[in-house]
Design a protein around this motif. Structure first.
Motif, PDB file in Angstrom:
ATOM      1  N   ASN A  23       0.811  -1.216   0.000  1.00  0.00           N
ATOM      2  CA  ASN A  23       0.000   0.000   0.000  1.00  0.00           C
ATOM      3  C   ASN A  23       0.846   1.268   0.000  1.00  0.00           C
ATOM      4  OD1 ASN A  23       0.924  -0.300   2.635  1.00  0.00           O
ATOM      5  ND2 ASN A  23      -1.006   0.338   3.598  1.00  0.00           N
ATOM      6  N   ASP A  24       2.113   1.155  -0.403  1.00  0.00           N
ATOM      7  CA  ASP A  24       2.939   2.346  -0.586  1.00  0.00           C
ATOM      8  C   ASP A  24       2.439   3.083  -1.823  1.00  0.00           C
ATOM      9  OD1 ASP A  24       5.284   3.972  -1.710  1.00  0.00           O
ATOM     10  OD2 ASP A  24       6.103   3.341   0.211  1.00  0.00           O
ATOM     11  N   LEU A  25       2.284   4.392  -1.710  1.00  0.00           N
ATOM     12  CA  LEU A  25       1.727   5.192  -2.806  1.00  0.00           C
ATOM     13  C   LEU A  25       2.611   5.210  -4.046  1.00  0.00           C
ATOM     14  CD1 LEU A  25       0.229   8.189  -0.786  1.00  0.00           C
ATOM     15  CD2 LEU A  25      -1.021   6.419  -2.028  1.00  0.00           C
ATOM     16  N   GLY A  26       3.890   4.894  -3.874  1.00  0.00           N
ATOM     17  CA  GLY A  26       4.754   4.764  -5.048  1.00  0.00           C
ATOM     18  C   GLY A  26       4.348   3.593  -5.910  1.00  0.00           C
ATOM     19  N   ILE A  27       3.804   2.544  -5.278  1.00  0.00           N
ATOM     20  CA  ILE A  27       3.389   1.340  -6.000  1.00  0.00           C
ATOM     21  C   ILE A  27       1.968   1.479  -6.541  1.00  0.00           C
ATOM     22  CG2 ILE A  27       2.897  -1.136  -5.781  1.00  0.00           C
ATOM     23  CD1 ILE A  27       5.116  -1.225  -3.628  1.00  0.00           C
ATOM     24  N   VAL A  28       1.041   1.871  -5.680  1.00  0.00           N
ATOM     25  CA  VAL A  28      -0.374   1.841  -6.088  1.00  0.00           C
ATOM     26  C   VAL A  28      -0.822   3.087  -6.842  1.00  0.00           C
ATOM     27  CG1 VAL A  28      -1.063   0.227  -4.291  1.00  0.00           C
ATOM     28  CG2 VAL A  28      -1.132   2.692  -3.814  1.00  0.00           C
ATOM     29  N   ARG A  29      -0.061   4.190  -6.711  1.00  0.00           N
ATOM     30  CA  ARG A  29      -0.464   5.427  -7.395  1.00  0.00           C
ATOM     31  C   ARG A  29       0.659   6.068  -8.209  1.00  0.00           C
ATOM     32  NH1 ARG A  29      -6.022   5.334  -7.418  1.00  0.00           N
ATOM     33  NH2 ARG A  29      -6.770   4.805  -5.327  1.00  0.00           N
ATOM     34  N   GLY A  30       1.858   5.511  -8.159  1.00  0.00           N
ATOM     35  CA  GLY A  30       2.974   6.137  -8.866  1.00  0.00           C
ATOM     36  C   GLY A  30       3.329   7.495  -8.283  1.00  0.00           C
ATOM     37  N   TYR A  31       3.030   7.681  -6.980  1.00  0.00           N
ATOM     38  CA  TYR A  31       3.249   8.976  -6.324  1.00  0.00           C
ATOM     39  C   TYR A  31       4.625   8.978  -5.669  1.00  0.00           C
ATOM     40  CZ  TYR A  31       2.303  13.072  -3.355  1.00  0.00           C
ATOM     41  OH  TYR A  31       2.356  14.300  -2.734  1.00  0.00           O
ATOM     42  N   GLY A  32       5.530   9.716  -6.282  1.00  0.00           N
ATOM     43  CA  GLY A  32       6.886   9.787  -5.762  1.00  0.00           C
ATOM     44  C   GLY A  32       7.793  10.493  -6.741  1.00  0.00           C
ATOM     45  N   VAL A  33       9.013  10.726  -6.323  1.00  0.00           N
ATOM     46  CA  VAL A  33      10.017  11.404  -7.155  1.00  0.00           C
ATOM     47  C   VAL A  33      11.338  10.662  -7.027  1.00  0.00           C
ATOM     48  CG1 VAL A  33       8.933  13.685  -7.012  1.00  0.00           C
ATOM     49  CG2 VAL A  33      10.601  12.993  -5.263  1.00  0.00           C
ATOM     50  N   PHE A  34      12.220  10.940  -7.964  1.00  0.00           N
ATOM     51  CA  PHE A  34      13.551  10.339  -7.877  1.00  0.00           C
ATOM     52  C   PHE A  34      14.563  11.261  -8.525  1.00  0.00           C
ATOM     53  CE2 PHE A  34      12.535   9.311 -12.194  1.00  0.00           C
ATOM     54  CZ  PHE A  34      13.741   9.116 -12.863  1.00  0.00           C
ATOM     55  N   ASP A  35      15.826  10.963  -8.301  1.00  0.00           N
ATOM     56  CA  ASP A  35      16.890  11.611  -9.055  1.00  0.00           C
ATOM     57  C   ASP A  35      17.979  10.593  -9.301  1.00  0.00           C
ATOM     58  OD1 ASP A  35      18.655  13.855 -10.149  1.00  0.00           O
ATOM     59  OD2 ASP A  35      16.901  14.945  -9.403  1.00  0.00           O
ATOM     60  N   PHE A  36      18.832  10.909 -10.245  1.00  0.00           N
ATOM     61  CA  PHE A  36      19.795   9.920 -10.730  1.00  0.00           C
ATOM     62  C   PHE A  36      21.091  10.631 -11.089  1.00  0.00           C
ATOM     63  CE2 PHE A  36      21.878   7.524 -14.075  1.00  0.00           C
ATOM     64  CZ  PHE A  36      21.762   6.216 -13.665  1.00  0.00           C
ATOM     65  N   LEU A  37      22.204  10.057 -10.665  1.00  0.00           N
ATOM     66  CA  LEU A  37      23.514  10.617 -10.978  1.00  0.00           C
ATOM     67  C   LEU A  37      24.528   9.495 -11.075  1.00  0.00           C
ATOM     68  CD1 LEU A  37      25.281  11.853  -7.792  1.00  0.00           C
ATOM     69  CD2 LEU A  37      22.867  11.217  -7.656  1.00  0.00           C
ATOM     70  N   ARG A  38      25.750   9.852 -11.419  1.00  0.00           N
ATOM     71  CA  ARG A  38      26.821   8.861 -11.488  1.00  0.00           C
ATOM     72  C   ARG A  38      28.082   9.423 -10.831  1.00  0.00           C
ATOM     73  NH1 ARG A  38      30.093   7.710 -16.757  1.00  0.00           N
ATOM     74  NH2 ARG A  38      31.587   7.359 -15.077  1.00  0.00           N
ATOM     75  N   THR A  39      29.054   8.550 -10.660  1.00  0.00           N
ATOM     76  CA  THR A  39      30.339   8.982 -10.101  1.00  0.00           C
ATOM     77  C   THR A  39      31.371   9.134 -11.212  1.00  0.00           C
ATOM     78  OG1 THR A  39      31.161   6.714  -9.780  1.00  0.00           O
ATOM     79  CG2 THR A  39      29.900   7.695  -7.968  1.00  0.00           C
ATOM     80  N   TYR A  40      32.349   9.967 -10.942  1.00  0.00           N
ATOM     81  CA  TYR A  40      33.567  10.043 -11.757  1.00  0.00           C
ATOM     82  C   TYR A  40      34.744   9.909 -10.794  1.00  0.00           C
ATOM     83  CZ  TYR A  40      30.796  11.709 -15.703  1.00  0.00           C
ATOM     84  OH  TYR A  40      29.873  11.805 -16.721  1.00  0.00           O
ATOM     85  N   GLN A  41      35.643   8.974 -11.087  1.00  0.00           N
ATOM     86  CA  GLN A  41      36.728   8.641 -10.160  1.00  0.00           C
ATOM     87  C   GLN A  41      36.178   8.331  -8.773  1.00  0.00           C
ATOM     88  OE1 GLN A  41      37.761  11.745 -12.234  1.00  0.00           O
ATOM     89  NE2 GLN A  41      38.335  10.074 -13.594  1.00  0.00           N
ATOM     90  N   GLY A  42      35.011   7.700  -8.751  1.00  0.00           N
ATOM     91  CA  GLY A  42      34.404   7.277  -7.495  1.00  0.00           C
ATOM     92  C   GLY A  42      33.700   8.357  -6.706  1.00  0.00           C
ATOM     93  N   VAL A  43      33.669   9.597  -7.240  1.00  0.00           N
ATOM     94  CA  VAL A  43      33.047  10.722  -6.529  1.00  0.00           C
ATOM     95  C   VAL A  43      31.701  11.048  -7.180  1.00  0.00           C
ATOM     96  CG1 VAL A  43      33.287  13.143  -5.866  1.00  0.00           C
ATOM     97  CG2 VAL A  43      35.311  11.660  -5.946  1.00  0.00           C
ATOM     98  N   PRO A  44      30.625  11.090  -6.401  1.00  0.00           N
ATOM     99  CA  PRO A  44      29.321  11.449  -6.976  1.00  0.00           C
ATOM    100  C   PRO A  44      29.376  12.824  -7.638  1.00  0.00           C
ATOM    101  CG  PRO A  44      29.035  10.556  -4.768  1.00  0.00           C
ATOM    102  CD  PRO A  44      30.512  10.762  -4.961  1.00  0.00           C
TER     103      PRO A  44
END
Length: 276
Positions: A23-44
């Motif tokens: 019953n998490d709203l991310g699952i049943v309603r798609g209600y949520g946010v995210f962000d995405f990044l990567r590291t360079y030389q192991g540093v975010p």
């Protein structure tokens, strides 16, 4: 193979043991946010900017995030530290949390951080350029990086049918806005042009604009679909794709079917900036 460790609501646990209530709203309603990044030389890379964008995304959809910027930073760094990867992707997700009636947030969101190995795109994507298609889509809350990726998934499925790498959103006014997971740029002469309105402001986009302003005239304005045939060069940007040259949009050939000099210059500058 070493088990990936993720963070979920106060615990660092193996990825395959992590779960959310049904019953998490991310699952049943798609209600949520995210962000995405990567590291360079192991540093975010620009971690704080990504977290601030996450917080802004949450604000736009009315989702309260109880963790401070510094707390989320520490959790992301600690999750990265639990995994021993030469280079990593970091995905930070906040859902609406459990809901007894499956629609009303109770003010207790879920926070997860998922780390995965960086996988590189084929070299010929950068050396020869790629194809993109356009689809008539206008994103709901374009400034928010929400969990709702229905239009993106459908657009990418269309793109794959024509061997295209990305699908670009085109609105009813005929403006090309952005890709499903990328920002869009074109060169017209020495002008570097990228849309400003109705797009998600990419962190890689911001870096490219910083690097470009010393070499080109940067213009943030709408790009009309009808103008693509007169553009000398085009490219897309994202954390995973970095700067990827576009040599064809639908049936329109750009840059004589090969990456242009200005795009290659920016690719070199970005590589130098991120990797030294």
């Amino acid at each position: 193979m070493t088990q990936t460790i993720c963070y979920l609501n106060g615990k660092y646990i193996p990825f395959d043991q992590a779960s959310l209530p049904l019953n998490d709203l991310g699952i049943v309603r798609g209600y949520g946010v995210f962000d995405f990044l990567r590291t360079y030389q192991g540093v975010p890379f620009r971690l704080r900017a990504h977290i601030q964008r996450l917080q802004n995304s949450a604000k736009l959809i009315g989702l309260t995030i109880p963790w401070s910027t510094e707390e989320i930073e520490a959790i992301a760094q600690n999750t990265l530290g639990h995994n021993h990867l030469p280079e990593a992707n970091i995905r930070i997700v906040v859902t609406g949390g459990v809901s007894t009636d499956f629609i009303t947030p109770l003010g207790q969101p879920s926070l997860m951080v998922i780390v995965s190995p960086v996988s590189e795109y084929p070299k010929d994507y950068y050396e020869q350029g790629v194809k993109a298609i356009t689809v008539q889509v206008e994103r709901f809350f374009p400034k928010a990086k929400s969990l709702n990726y229905i239009s993106a998934i459908g657009a990418l499925q269309q793109a794959k049918l024509t061997n295209a790498v990305e699908a670009l959103y085109r609105n009813q006014q005929g403006h090309v806005l952005e890709g499903t997971t990328t920002n869009f740029f074109v060169f017209r002469g020495s002008q570097l042009i990228t849309p400003k309105e109705n797009i998600l402001n990419g962190i890689t986009r911001a870096v490219v604009l910083e690097l470009a302003e010393n070499y080109f005239e940067v213009v943030e304005e709408a790009i009309d679909y009808s103008e693509l045939s007169s553009c000398e060069e085009a490219f897309i940007t994202s954390s995973t794709k970095e700067i990827m040259p576009i040599v064809q949009v639908d049936e329109i050939s750009i840059s004589q079917g090969k990456p242009g000099e200005n795009t290659q210059r920016l690719m070199h500058l970005f590589h130098k900036y991120t990797r030294g």
